[in-house]
Design a protein around this motif. Structure first.
Motif, PDB file in Angstrom:
ATOM      1  N   SER A 182       2.630  -3.585  -0.764  1.00 51.05           N
ATOM      2  CA  SER A 182       3.646  -2.726  -0.146  1.00 51.05           C
ATOM      3  C   SER A 182       3.240  -1.265  -0.190  1.00 51.05           C
ATOM      4  CB  SER A 182       4.990  -2.924  -0.865  1.00 51.05           C
ATOM      5  OG  SER A 182       5.938  -1.969  -0.444  1.00 51.05           O
ATOM      6  N   PHE A 183       2.716  -0.822  -1.326  1.00 51.59           N
ATOM      7  CA  PHE A 183       2.337   0.586  -1.484  1.00 51.59           C
ATOM      8  C   PHE A 183       1.181   0.953  -0.543  1.00 51.59           C
ATOM      9  CE2 PHE A 183      -0.188   3.939  -3.548  1.00 51.59           C
ATOM     10  CZ  PHE A 183       0.780   4.934  -3.619  1.00 51.59           C
ATOM     11  N   VAL A 184       0.178   0.083  -0.471  1.00 48.79           N
ATOM     12  CA  VAL A 184      -0.965   0.369   0.405  1.00 48.79           C
ATOM     13  C   VAL A 184      -0.517   0.422   1.860  1.00 48.79           C
ATOM     14  CG1 VAL A 184      -3.185  -0.497   1.236  1.00 48.79           C
ATOM     15  CG2 VAL A 184      -2.632  -0.608  -1.205  1.00 48.79           C
ATOM     16  N   SER A 185       0.355  -0.502   2.259  1.00 52.32           N
ATOM     17  CA  SER A 185       0.850  -0.499   3.633  1.00 52.32           C
ATOM     18  C   SER A 185       1.686   0.738   3.933  1.00 52.32           C
ATOM     19  CB  SER A 185       1.679  -1.750   3.909  1.00 52.32           C
ATOM     20  OG  SER A 185       0.851  -2.859   4.077  1.00 52.32           O
ATOM     21  N   GLY A 186       2.574   1.101   2.982  1.00 51.86           N
ATOM     22  CA  GLY A 186       3.460   2.236   3.199  1.00 51.86           C
ATOM     23  C   GLY A 186       2.753   3.577   3.232  1.00 51.86           C
TER      24      GLY A 186
END
Length: 543
Positions: A182-186
């Motif tokens: 989630s963090f990498v995508s966001g």
């Protein structure tokens, strides 16, 4: 021995296995999959508006319809996994659908852009291909959600104390993997989509789904795979039908007179469940009234079958508290963003987009998982004397306490913001004041969401573990619907008589703080109901 009833994909029995080696493949797979999933979710509305030229209402409707499909599809995947294919093959099959959907969306981004105000209605090839891929992705993503976490937990043997502890730790790191993705995508994926266009921006998530499938298959030689144990829905219906047929039959006082399989080998996973006194009308399904019934499972069921249904019914009140919990958690992607848009977004030379603060939720989860696993669990183990430290229900309850604190923090920030907005000569409030409430959201997820996942896996009958995992995921969707209902009700009640209401377009004219206090009260009431239900809950007793 339950471990001997687990086979690998080639049908060879495993008596020993390096469970963490197998789970490493599963965790990396989950990280790649969530990176792809959030790579679509975070910027979907932007794509619908800027590329397909949809208006705000149409884009919002299409987003919520897609999101709902993502959390209804788990029921389909769970039934297929438990009844027919098992969790390994079901995961692989839905991954293929997932990849085809992602590839279709990526290809559609290269099509000429349609010119109409609503591309879905004007029948353009671009919008048709995109929505076809989007819903294939939703079915694929939803289908694997209840299988992957349960499949990872299947790698551990509950009869071995060390494996039970490893399984508890696995659920922690499973959510850690989710939020890494989630963090990498966001951050990175969304930035690429904004700066390099959608052909590249959708191609990257597609590539990561391919990586997820490759990683999952690389671990095939290490996995323990349980055979499907038959349709859980059929087993439930058999108990209900058999009990209804014998509504006039009296249940004997001696429980040993109730029907049970003659030996453990004939039971699910080699285990039987002990009889409990609750819901005694269901015991009628196990009353032997004639010898002819012994060959008819729709007229006579075993005590274990009856107890499995009792377990599911007993979990429903706790399941319902999860719906209220996720309705509160839904605010971090809705009203929290509205609150952030009214605050001072300038921090030094940078202007912080309100949506970017949602990344603090992922940062918080990434921070709290190792703290919980390596610090809090050993400390709780010393205090309680229990091997897992906190039980699943205690962990879930701690998450509900934190949800009260989330809404309390948001309400206090909004109260102060309104005071500054209405005061003369006072500066506006910095958006960084929202960081604590986002950080508390992440902490709440580590306790409540992981605790809920553990609870439904550990308490579910072996034949229903994927289905119960899907029911846990369903609380996310139902919580979103409940949140919409509460917002609608509040808007209707507070705008009567020409009043601007608590949540007007200009929040400076409203009282979003009162709405947050209302949700804090609702969270506290939900916590009280949960405590009452948890105290009354009886854990399944296997022998």
């Amino acid at each position: 021995n339950s471990i001997e009833r687990r086979i690998d994909i080639k049908g060879v029995k495993h008596h020993t296995t390096d469970s963490w080696r197998a789970c490493t493949y599963i965790l990396v797979t989950e990280c790649f999959e969530e990176l792809a999933y959030y790579g679509i979710q975070f910027n979907l509305v932007t794509f619908l508006k800027n590329v397909l030229h949809e208006n705000n209402v149409t884009a919002a409707r299409n987003y919520t319809n897609w999101q709902g499909t993502c959390y209804i599809a788990p029921l389909i995947g769970a039934i297929i996994a438990d009844s027919y294919l098992g969790r390994y093959l079901t995961t692989l099959a839905f991954f293929i659908v997932y990849l085809l959907g992602m590839a279709t969306m990526s290809i559609s981004a290269s099509f000429p852009t349609c010119a109409g105000p609503d591309c879905l209605q004007d029948g353009s090839s671009k919008s048709f291909a995109f929505f076809l891929g989007l819903y294939m992705m939703a079915i694929g993503a939803g289908g694997i959600k209840p299988c992957v976490s349960s499949f990872g937990a299947d790698q551990f043997d509950d009869s071995i104390p060390a494996d039970r502890l490893k399984k508890d730790s696995f659920f922690n790191w499973f959510f850690f993997a989710i939020y890494i993705g989630s963090f990498v995508s966001g951050t990175a994926v969304v930035w690429v989509q904004d700066h390099y266009g959608w052909v590249v921006g959708l191609g990257i998530p597609t590539l990561f789904i391919a990586f997820a499938i490759a990683t999952f298959m690389l671990g095939s030689g290490s996995y323990r795979v349980q055979k499907p144990l038959g349709s859980p829905i059929v087993g439930v219906l058999q108990v209900i039908v058999a009990a209804a047929r014998k509504w006039a039959v009296r249940v004997p006082h001696d429980d040993s007179l109730l029907h049970e399989a003659p030996d453990k080998a004939s039971m699910v996973d080699g285990h039987k469940l002990q009889h409990t006194p609750e819901l005694r009308f269901l015991d009628k399904a196990a009353v032997i009234s004639s010898d002819e019934e012994l060959a008819d499972p729709w007229r006579l069921c075993t005590v274990t079958q009856v107890e499995e249904l009792k377990v599911i019914v007993g979990m429903l009140p706790i399941w319902a508290t999860g719906i209220v919990y996720f309705s509160v958690l839904a605010q971090f992607s809705s009203t929290f963003l509205e609150q952030g848009r009214t605050m001072d977004k300038q921090v030094g030379a940078f202007a912080i987009p309100p949506a970017s603060l949602a990344s603090f939720d992922a940062v918080s989860v990434i921070f709290w998982v190792p703290i919980y696993d390596r610090v809090l669990v050993p400390a709780a183990r010393r205090l309680t004397g229990k091997e897992r430290g906190l039980s699943e229900l205690q962990r879930f309850g701690a998450g509900l306490v934190l949800s009260v604190l989330v809404m309390t923090a948001a309400a206090l920030v909004e109260t102060r913001r309104l005071a500054l907005a209405h005061g003369e000569g006072l500066s506006s409030m910095s958006i960084l004041w929202q960081v604590p409430q986002y950080f508390l959201v992440g902490a709440s997820v580590v306790f409540a969401c992981v605790g809920q996942t553990e609870f439904f896996y550990n308490e579910a009958p072996p034949s229903m573990r994927s289905l119960c995992s899907a029911l846990a995921l369903l609380t996310v969707a139902l919580g979103s619907y409940l949140s919409s209902l509460v917002v609608t009700a509040v808007a209707w009640l507070t705008t009567r008589g020409g009043e601007p209401g608590w949540i007007p377009d200009d929040l400076n004219d409203g009282h979003l703080d009162r709405f947050f206090w209302l949700l804090a009260a609702l969270s506290a009431l939900n916590l009280a109901v949960f405590v009452w239900c948890a105290r009354r809950y009886r854990r399944k007793n296997v022998y």
